[in-house]
Design a protein around this motif. Structure first.
Motif, PDB file in Angstrom:
ATOM      1  N   LEU A 239       0.821  -1.213   0.000  1.00 49.57           N
ATOM      2  CA  LEU A 239       0.000   0.000   0.000  1.00 49.57           C
ATOM      3  C   LEU A 239       0.855   1.264   0.000  1.00 49.57           C
ATOM      4  CD1 LEU A 239      -3.116   0.474   2.272  1.00 49.57           C
ATOM      5  CD2 LEU A 239      -1.453   2.298   2.012  1.00 49.57           C
ATOM      6  N   THR A 240       1.933   1.258   0.762  1.00 53.43           N
ATOM      7  CA  THR A 240       2.723   2.483   0.955  1.00 53.43           C
ATOM      8  C   THR A 240       3.835   2.646  -0.064  1.00 53.43           C
ATOM      9  OG1 THR A 240       4.110   1.307   2.559  1.00 53.43           O
ATOM     10  CG2 THR A 240       2.238   2.539   3.420  1.00 53.43           C
ATOM     11  N   ALA A 241       4.040   1.657  -0.954  1.00 53.42           N
ATOM     12  CA  ALA A 241       5.111   1.782  -1.940  1.00 53.42           C
ATOM     13  C   ALA A 241       4.782   2.915  -2.910  1.00 53.42           C
ATOM     14  CB  ALA A 241       5.265   0.464  -2.709  1.00 53.42           C
ATOM     15  N   PRO A 242       5.714   3.845  -3.113  1.00 51.20           N
ATOM     16  CA  PRO A 242       5.443   4.993  -3.998  1.00 51.20           C
ATOM     17  C   PRO A 242       5.134   4.542  -5.425  1.00 51.20           C
ATOM     18  CG  PRO A 242       7.405   5.375  -2.670  1.00 51.20           C
ATOM     19  CD  PRO A 242       7.040   3.940  -2.485  1.00 51.20           C
ATOM     20  N   GLY A 243       4.063   5.087  -5.996  1.00 49.29           N
ATOM     21  CA  GLY A 243       3.730   4.816  -7.391  1.00 49.29           C
ATOM     22  C   GLY A 243       3.163   3.452  -7.656  1.00 49.29           C
ATOM     23  N   ALA A 244       2.953   2.617  -6.616  1.00 47.42           N
ATOM     24  CA  ALA A 244       2.491   1.250  -6.812  1.00 47.42           C
ATOM     25  C   ALA A 244       0.983   1.225  -7.035  1.00 47.42           C
ATOM     26  CB  ALA A 244       2.872   0.384  -5.615  1.00 47.42           C
ATOM     27  N   TYR A 245       0.543   0.070  -7.499  1.00 44.87           N
ATOM     28  CA  TYR A 245      -0.866  -0.096  -7.867  1.00 44.87           C
ATOM     29  C   TYR A 245      -1.793   0.111  -6.680  1.00 44.87           C
ATOM     30  CZ  TYR A 245      -5.233  -2.623  -8.681  1.00 44.87           C
ATOM     31  OH  TYR A 245      -6.550  -2.975  -8.755  1.00 44.87           O
ATOM     32  N   THR A 246      -1.455  -0.449  -5.528  1.00 43.78           N
ATOM     33  CA  THR A 246      -2.401  -0.462  -4.417  1.00 43.78           C
ATOM     34  C   THR A 246      -2.752   0.948  -3.966  1.00 43.78           C
ATOM     35  OG1 THR A 246      -1.508  -2.584  -3.712  1.00 43.78           O
ATOM     36  CG2 THR A 246      -2.818  -1.379  -2.109  1.00 43.78           C
ATOM     37  N   GLY A 247      -1.762   1.788  -3.705  1.00 40.51           N
ATOM     38  CA  GLY A 247      -2.036   3.159  -3.299  1.00 40.51           C
ATOM     39  C   GLY A 247      -2.789   3.921  -4.372  1.00 40.51           C
ATOM     40  N   TRP A 248      -2.387   3.676  -5.624  1.00 41.76           N
ATOM     41  CA  TRP A 248      -3.063   4.350  -6.750  1.00 41.76           C
ATOM     42  C   TRP A 248      -4.542   3.980  -6.769  1.00 41.76           C
ATOM     43  CZ3 TRP A 248      -5.833   2.540 -10.876  1.00 41.76           C
ATOM     44  CH2 TRP A 248      -6.065   3.403 -11.934  1.00 41.76           C
ATOM     45  N   TRP A 249      -4.834   2.684  -6.613  1.00 40.99           N
ATOM     46  CA  TRP A 249      -6.235   2.240  -6.685  1.00 40.99           C
ATOM     47  C   TRP A 249      -7.029   2.785  -5.510  1.00 40.99           C
ATOM     48  CZ3 TRP A 249     -10.040  -0.170  -4.091  1.00 40.99           C
ATOM     49  CH2 TRP A 249     -11.135  -0.653  -4.839  1.00 40.99           C
ATOM     50  N   LEU A 250      -6.459   2.717  -4.302  1.00 36.41           N
ATOM     51  CA  LEU A 250      -7.185   3.188  -3.126  1.00 36.41           C
ATOM     52  C   LEU A 250      -7.468   4.682  -3.205  1.00 36.41           C
ATOM     53  CD1 LEU A 250      -5.310   1.157  -0.369  1.00 36.41           C
ATOM     54  CD2 LEU A 250      -7.683   0.842  -1.106  1.00 36.41           C
ATOM     55  N   ALA A 251      -6.537   5.449  -3.754  1.00 32.34           N
ATOM     56  CA  ALA A 251      -6.751   6.894  -3.884  1.00 32.34           C
ATOM     57  C   ALA A 251      -7.965   7.210  -4.736  1.00 32.34           C
ATOM     58  CB  ALA A 251      -5.500   7.552  -4.449  1.00 32.34           C
ATOM     59  N   ARG A 252      -8.313   6.301  -5.637  1.00 31.75           N
ATOM     60  CA  ARG A 252      -9.421   6.556  -6.562  1.00 31.75           C
ATOM     61  C   ARG A 252     -10.705   5.852  -6.175  1.00 31.75           C
ATOM     62  NH1 ARG A 252      -4.824   7.453  -8.372  1.00 31.75           N
ATOM     63  NH2 ARG A 252      -4.377   8.867 -10.104  1.00 31.75           N
ATOM     64  N   HIS A 253     -10.583   4.730  -5.461  1.00 33.72           N
ATOM     65  CA  HIS A 253     -11.783   3.934  -5.238  1.00 33.72           C
ATOM     66  C   HIS A 253     -12.166   3.754  -3.774  1.00 33.72           C
ATOM     67  CE1 HIS A 253     -11.837   2.879  -9.494  1.00 33.72           C
ATOM     68  NE2 HIS A 253     -10.533   2.630  -9.413  1.00 33.72           N
ATOM     69  N   ALA A 254     -11.234   3.932  -2.873  1.00 29.18           N
ATOM     70  CA  ALA A 254     -11.588   3.808  -1.462  1.00 29.18           C
ATOM     71  C   ALA A 254     -12.492   4.974  -1.043  1.00 29.18           C
ATOM     72  CB  ALA A 254     -10.321   3.758  -0.612  1.00 29.18           C
ATOM     73  N   ARG A 255     -13.268   4.767  -0.020  1.00 30.11           N
ATOM     74  CA  ARG A 255     -14.177   5.813   0.462  1.00 30.11           C
ATOM     75  C   ARG A 255     -14.047   5.950   1.982  1.00 30.11           C
ATOM     76  NH1 ARG A 255     -13.939   6.600  -4.064  1.00 30.11           N
ATOM     77  NH2 ARG A 255     -15.605   6.829  -5.621  1.00 30.11           N
ATOM     78  N   LEU A 256     -13.876   7.245   2.377  1.00 30.41           N
ATOM     79  CA  LEU A 256     -13.873   7.592   3.790  1.00 30.41           C
ATOM     80  C   LEU A 256     -14.992   8.588   3.990  1.00 30.41           C
ATOM     81  CD1 LEU A 256     -10.025   8.025   4.422  1.00 30.41           C
ATOM     82  CD2 LEU A 256     -11.471   6.078   5.061  1.00 30.41           C
ATOM     83  N   GLY A 257     -15.936   8.193   4.803  1.00 30.09           N
ATOM     84  CA  GLY A 257     -17.105   9.063   4.944  1.00 30.09           C
ATOM     85  C   GLY A 257     -17.826   9.250   3.625  1.00 30.09           C
ATOM     86  N   GLY A 258     -17.766   8.251   2.784  1.00 32.97           N
ATOM     87  CA  GLY A 258     -18.438   8.327   1.487  1.00 32.97           C
ATOM     88  C   GLY A 258     -17.673   9.122   0.456  1.00 32.97           C
ATOM     89  N   ARG A 259     -16.481   9.582   0.795  1.00 35.61           N
ATOM     90  CA  ARG A 259     -15.699  10.432  -0.112  1.00 35.61           C
ATOM     91  C   ARG A 259     -14.356   9.768  -0.434  1.00 35.61           C
ATOM     92  NH1 ARG A 259     -18.403  15.247  -1.828  1.00 35.61           N
ATOM     93  NH2 ARG A 259     -19.853  15.876  -0.166  1.00 35.61           N
ATOM     94  N   ARG A 260     -13.795  10.223  -1.548  1.00 30.62           N
ATOM     95  CA  ARG A 260     -12.446   9.786  -1.882  1.00 30.62           C
ATOM     96  C   ARG A 260     -11.465  10.256  -0.819  1.00 30.62           C
ATOM     97  NH1 ARG A 260     -10.680  10.412  -8.127  1.00 30.62           N
ATOM     98  NH2 ARG A 260     -12.200   9.021  -9.086  1.00 30.62           N
ATOM     99  N   PRO A 261     -10.333   9.548  -0.696  1.00 33.21           N
ATOM    100  CA  PRO A 261      -9.350   9.993   0.303  1.00 33.21           C
ATOM    101  C   PRO A 261      -8.876  11.421   0.092  1.00 33.21           C
ATOM    102  CG  PRO A 261      -8.878   7.760  -0.402  1.00 33.21           C
ATOM    103  CD  PRO A 261      -9.986   8.256  -1.282  1.00 33.21           C
ATOM    104  N   SER A 262      -8.780  11.863  -1.161  1.00 33.62           N
ATOM    105  CA  SER A 262      -8.271  13.222  -1.404  1.00 33.62           C
ATOM    106  C   SER A 262      -9.243  14.298  -0.933  1.00 33.62           C
ATOM    107  CB  SER A 262      -7.976  13.402  -2.897  1.00 33.62           C
ATOM    108  OG  SER A 262      -9.165  13.214  -3.666  1.00 33.62           O
ATOM    109  N   HIS A 263     -10.459  13.884  -0.566  1.00 33.58           N
ATOM    110  CA  HIS A 263     -11.431  14.855  -0.041  1.00 33.58           C
ATOM    111  C   HIS A 263     -11.029  15.329   1.349  1.00 33.58           C
ATOM    112  CE1 HIS A 263     -15.434  16.680   0.401  1.00 33.58           C
ATOM    113  NE2 HIS A 263     -15.433  16.210   1.656  1.00 33.58           N
ATOM    114  N   TRP A 264     -10.148  14.552   1.975  1.00 36.55           N
ATOM    115  CA  TRP A 264      -9.809  14.821   3.360  1.00 36.55           C
ATOM    116  C   TRP A 264      -8.332  15.213   3.503  1.00 36.55           C
ATOM    117  CZ3 TRP A 264     -14.367  14.829   5.626  1.00 36.55           C
ATOM    118  CH2 TRP A 264     -15.376  13.955   5.145  1.00 36.55           C
ATOM    119  N   ARG A 265      -8.050  15.840   4.635  1.00 40.48           N
ATOM    120  CA  ARG A 265      -6.672  16.167   4.973  1.00 40.48           C
ATOM    121  C   ARG A 265      -6.213  15.296   6.119  1.00 40.48           C
ATOM    122  NH1 ARG A 265      -6.398  18.720   9.867  1.00 40.48           N
ATOM    123  NH2 ARG A 265      -8.270  19.870  10.559  1.00 40.48           N
ATOM    124  N   LEU A 266      -4.897  15.220   6.243  1.00 41.99           N
ATOM    125  CA  LEU A 266      -4.357  14.515   7.399  1.00 41.99           C
ATOM    126  C   LEU A 266      -4.700  15.277   8.666  1.00 41.99           C
ATOM    127  CD1 LEU A 266      -0.758  13.597   6.100  1.00 41.99           C
ATOM    128  CD2 LEU A 266      -2.792  12.135   6.169  1.00 41.99           C
TER     129      LEU A 266
END
Length: 970
Positions: free
Chosen positions: A711-738
């Motif tokens: 998941l944490t490997a830079p540029g790898a498939y897993t992080g790329w896929w989660l950034a686009r398809h995972a949902r936190l609070g119904g939103r993409r991860p990029s909707h949120w800040r750390l």
């Protein structure tokens, strides 16, 4: 003196014949001379021994011969029938034997006796019934009185000695019936004659069965029967004998000389020398004995003693029908000799191929080979006897050590025609000449393919016997590569190259019992090191799991199960191997396992009953639950290794070549890369997670070392896929800040809920740590946030956000044509301005004449104006400076110099117009006068009431120029 044999009448008749015909004298002299100098020249003792044998035969007693030297005479005494009148007459008659009618006799009295003339010219034969004497001197005196013969005698060295006989009253020594006394010719060496007799004694006893003893001086040579049946011992040497007799028919007899026609009986005797242990001791070069030695050379293993018709000189065989009959009988008798020998030694009696020593030798070889080919006499490994034409032999070196067991093993397998091993040193050409089939290793291997019903241990013994041959027979390893191998499932493999050898500690029996086509596991009891030398491989668990036959069975296992076949033995065998190795090839994911309803499914389409991901999956996830009972019987690690799901599974491809790993959205990720990946590590089945389960799913991913690394490997498939398809609070991860990115708080919120993973994981899936805009979608989201009146970013954060947006457009990360333009923008005063009144501030001095609530700032003004579709302030504002002011040099102004030194920038060249108060008249937008600290007029001249403001304006201009040069250079 008594004349019991009528020698006076014999002499009278001979002298009358010579007187009547001097030619007759000459003929007799020539004939005797031929005998003395020709065929009988060196046969004195042989001929006397033959006469002694005939006498013993006639008397029916064992013959004894004694040779002594007495008073310069050589005396040869014998037992048996004494000399009689017929014998005396025969002695004085050339070529007229008295034994013509005795079928058992071997000599020719009156012919062979001439041999004594080689050592004497005055022989005497004394017997218990009378004696005769011959004398060259007395005969010469008689001939001298006859004119014709006398003249002939004058031309010769001497008269014929054996034509005129005189009586003698001498008697043989005590214990003997006859004695021949030979006064030696001058120059004759008596010691040599005695040595000749001693040397020939043993052979004569062998050739003349009617003789039992020959004594020469103090040496006595005897003939005794035994020790074995059909054997005799002569002078300590054992001989095996084979005899045969027969009769010559009329046709064959008519072809013989008159003297021989009535002697229809023939006999042969083969004599084979034996060692002290009774083993055959082949003769070296020999001659035919008839019965004594002739000149016919032979090269056979045994001596032939036969009544073969001879030429008058007794040195050469006379060809003809009678000879053919005798030789045929000899060939038949030879088989008896062979069979009398121990079976394992019989091959030594076969004639060896090669050039014959004589014409007779060649004929005998042909006859013997013909007889031996057609008869059963060679020992088979089964203990029976075989005819050479039906026999076969292994074409291998002498079998010793472990290899010695090979013939017996083959006998157990039905090789009934296989000969027992030939004795060491046997010429291979000998059995081939007899017609024995030569079986090379390649043929043996081929025939072993047809051997049935042999236990595995038999095969192991066979391999042990064959292994030594692999080291000594050229090419043996290649020929043995087709050896059949019994398999653990009862089948057999044709050649070890396809065979897997089970380990000593077992563990592969369940797989072997499957009987999979193409999977050949040797039976444990048949395993031998030779198999691996011939190409067999170790059947370790890892090798079995990658075997094509097992892989094929696994791939079709679901179809087989759906067709009604029982695939559980396959599943249990495979999982047992996986448990032993701790890993499994990817292909085993197709293994059919039962789900909780008993239906077959691929292993990678099932999850454990207590799988960690089970509560995380969507309702429509294509994963069924593994049968709980089956799961309880199999090690959990084995189930996980074949792909049964527990947590998330990591897929690894060390050399990926295409997006063909059945990962969701893989092709789009692949296309987003600047170059194809050199190694692929990815978490699979992420697309099966329910949208509301992502916090828990991410926590599960973060808690496992392998999934976290993927998941944490830079540029790898897993992080790329989660950034686009995972949902936190119904939103993409990029909707949120750390949570730690508090500087972004006016624009972004942290992920909701308490179960979110740590910030490293959040950052890897795209949760914001900064304002970076990677794509158009993110740009649209940030624009919306900036125009949201409910948010309160300060001027700096808004400017930074607009700067990032402008850079994204400039870099091509965001395409303004694909953006939905915002209705509002964040203004310089922090408020939200409607896009109808807002402008992009491109020169800082223009802010003094425009409302702060209508100005948008950040980054490259031109790019920002393009992104927001707003005008630039410089395009909107039209104003002029009031008043003249005074020109001064920048360098004359202390505030400017101090500011430049503080900012580490050079003092501008040139001049500016300094005003006490600087006013500009605005013509657009709107109208009116505005007091400003600094202004650059249309000609580019700077005006200022506050020179530092003007300095900042110049610096801003230089920055804008640098940006423009950068854009034009890029």
């Amino acid at each position: 003196m008594d004349d019991p044999f009528g020698t006076a009448e014999l002499r009278s008749a001979v002298l009358s014949a010579w007187a009547d015909s001097p030619t007759r004298f000459r003929e007799d002299a020539n004939a005797e001379e031929d005998l003395r100098l020709g065929g009988y020249a060196d046969a004195w003792f042989v001929e006397l021994a033959q006469n002694a044998a005939d006498a013993a035969r006639a008397a029916g007693v064992p013959g004894r011969v004694r040779v002594d030297l007495r008073d310069g005479e050589l005396a040869v005494a014998n037992t048996g029938a004494p000399l009689d009148a017929a014998g005396a007459a025969a002695l004085a008659s050339l070529r007229a034997s008295a034994k013509r009618d005795d079928p058992g006799s071997v000599g020719r009295f009156g012919v062979g006796f001439a041999a004594v003339l080689a050592v004497t010219d005055a022989p005497r034969v004394v017997s218990t019934g009378g004696g005769v004497a011959f004398s060259a001197a007395r005969t010469a005196a008689e001939v001298a009185a006859i004119p014709g013969p006398a003249e002939e005698l004058a031309r010769r060295d001497g008269p014929p000695v054996l034509r005129l006989a005189w009586p003698t009253d001498e008697r043989p020594p005590e214990g003997y019936d006859t004695e021949v006394r030979l006064p030696l010719r001058p120059g004759t060496d008596p010691a040599a004659l005695l040595a000749e007799a001693r040397d020939g004694a043993a052979d004569l006893l062998l050739a003349l069965p009617d003789l039992a003893e020959i004594a020469v001086g103090e040496q006595v040579v005897t003939r005794e029967d035994g020790p074995g049946p059909g054997e005799v011992t002569i002078a300590g040497r054992r001989w095996s004998l084979a005899r045969a007799t027969g009769q010559i028919d009329d046709a064959a007899a008519r072809a013989e000389a008159v003297e021989q026609r009535e002697r229809r009986e023939w006999s042969v005797c083969w004599a084979l020398p034996l060692t002290a242990d009774g083993e055959p001791d082949r003769l070296g070069p020999d001659v035919l004995h008839a019965p004594t030695a002739t000149g016919e050379r032979l090269s056979l293993p045994a001596r032939l003693i036969a009544t073969v018709p001879l030429e008058p000189d007794r040195r050469r065989m006379r060809t003809g029908p009678a000879t053919d009959v005798v030789l045929a009988g000899a060939a038949a008798a030879y088989l008896q000799l062979v069979r009398a020998v121990a079976p394992q030694a019989r091959i030594a009696l076969a004639p060896e191929p090669g050039f014959p020593s004589s014409e007779l030798d060649g004929r005998l070889r042909e006859l013997l080979v013909a007889v031996l080919r057609g008869a059963a006499w060679l020992p088979a490994v089964t203990g029976t006897e075989l005819a050479p034409g039906r026999a076969e032999r292994l074409d291998v070196p002498a079998l010793d050590g472990p290899a010695a067991a090979l013939p017996g093993l083959l006998a157990e397998a039905g090789f009934d025609r296989l000969l027992a091993p030939l004795p060491p040193g046997t010429d291979p050409a000998v059995p081939s000449e007899l017609g024995v089939h030569r079986m090379p290793l390649a043929e043996l291997v081929q025939r072993l393919l047809g051997v049935d019903e042999r236990p595995p241990g038999w095969w192991r013994s066979l391999y042990a016997a064959l292994e030594p041959l692999a080291d000594v027979v050229p090419g043996a390893l290649d020929e043995l590569r087709a050896l059949p191998v019994p398999l653990a499932d009862g089948r057999r493999a044709a050649g070890p190259a396809t065979v897997l050898v089970p380990p000593p500690d077992g563990g592969v029996e369940p797989v072997a019992a499957l009987g999979l086509p193409g999977l050949h596991i040797a039976h444990p009891e048949a395993v031998h090191p030779l198999l691996e030398r011939l190409g067999a491989s170790p059947a370790d668990a890892g090798a079995l799991l990658e075997h094509p036959a097992l892989t094929d069975a696994v791939e079709r296992s679901v179809d087989d199960a759906e067709a009604g076949l029982d695939v559980r033995p396959l599943a249990e065998a495979v999982l047992g191997l996986v448990a032993a190795t701790g890993s499994a090839p990817p292909a085993l994911a197709a293994l059919a396992l039962p789900d909780d309803e008993g239906r077959p499914a691929r292993a990678d389409e099932l999850m454990l009953p207590d799988a960690a991901v089970r509560p995380l999956l969507a309702d429509d996830a294509p994963l069924d639950v593994l049968d709980a009972g089956f799961a309880a019987r199999v090690p959990r690690t084995a189930l996980l290794a074949v792909g049964v799901v527990d947590g998330f599974t990591v897929l690894v491809d060390e050399e990926p070549v295409a997006p063909d790993h059945d990962l969701d959205d893989e092709e789009r990720w692949w296309d987003s890369l600047e170059a194809p990946p050199t190694r692929l590590v990815a978490v699979r089945d992420l697309d099966l997670v329910a949208d509301d389960a992502w916090p828990a799913a991410l926590t599960l991913l973060a808690g496992d070392r392998d999934t976290r690394a993927a998941l944490t490997a830079p540029g790898a498939y897993t992080g790329w896929w989660l950034a686009r398809h995972a949902r936190l609070g119904g939103r993409r991860p990029s909707h949120w800040r750390l949570p730690s990115a508090t500087d972004l708080a006016p624009l972004y919120d942290p992920p909701p809920g308490d179960g979110v993973p740590d910030e490293d994981v959040l950052a890897a899936i795209g949760v914001r740590a900064d304002l970076r805009v990677p794509d158009t979608r993110t740009a649209a989201d940030l624009l919306a946030r900036l125009g949201d009146p409910d948010r309160t970013p300060d001027v700096a954060l808004a400017a930074e956000a607009y700067a990032e947006l402008a850079e994204a457009v400039a870099d091509g990360r965001a395409d303004p044509d694909d953006l939905e333009l915002p209705e509002r923008v964040r203004a310089l005063d922090g408020s939200v301005a409607d896009v109808d009144v807002a402008v992009v501030l491109d020169h800082p001095w223009l802010a003094a004449v425009l409302p702060a609530g209508e100005l948008a700032v950040g980054g490259d003004p031109a790019a920002l104006a393009e992104l927001l579709d707003l005008p630039l302030a410089s395009d909107v504002v039209d104003a002029e400076v009031e008043g003249q002011g005074r020109e001064v040099r920048w360098a004359e102004l202390a505030d400017v110099v101090v500011a430049c030194h503080t900012l580490a920038t050079p003092v501008p060249d040139g001049r500016l117009t300094l005003h006490d108060e600087l006013w500009v008249r605005l013509r657009r937008p709107g109208s009116g006068r505005h007091r400003v600290p600094a202004w650059r007029d249309g000609s580019g001249r700077w005006h200022a009431s506050d020179p530092v403001h003007a300095l900042l304006g110049t610096i801003a201009e230089e920055i804008d120029q640098e940006i423009d040069r950068g854009h034009s250079g890029g």
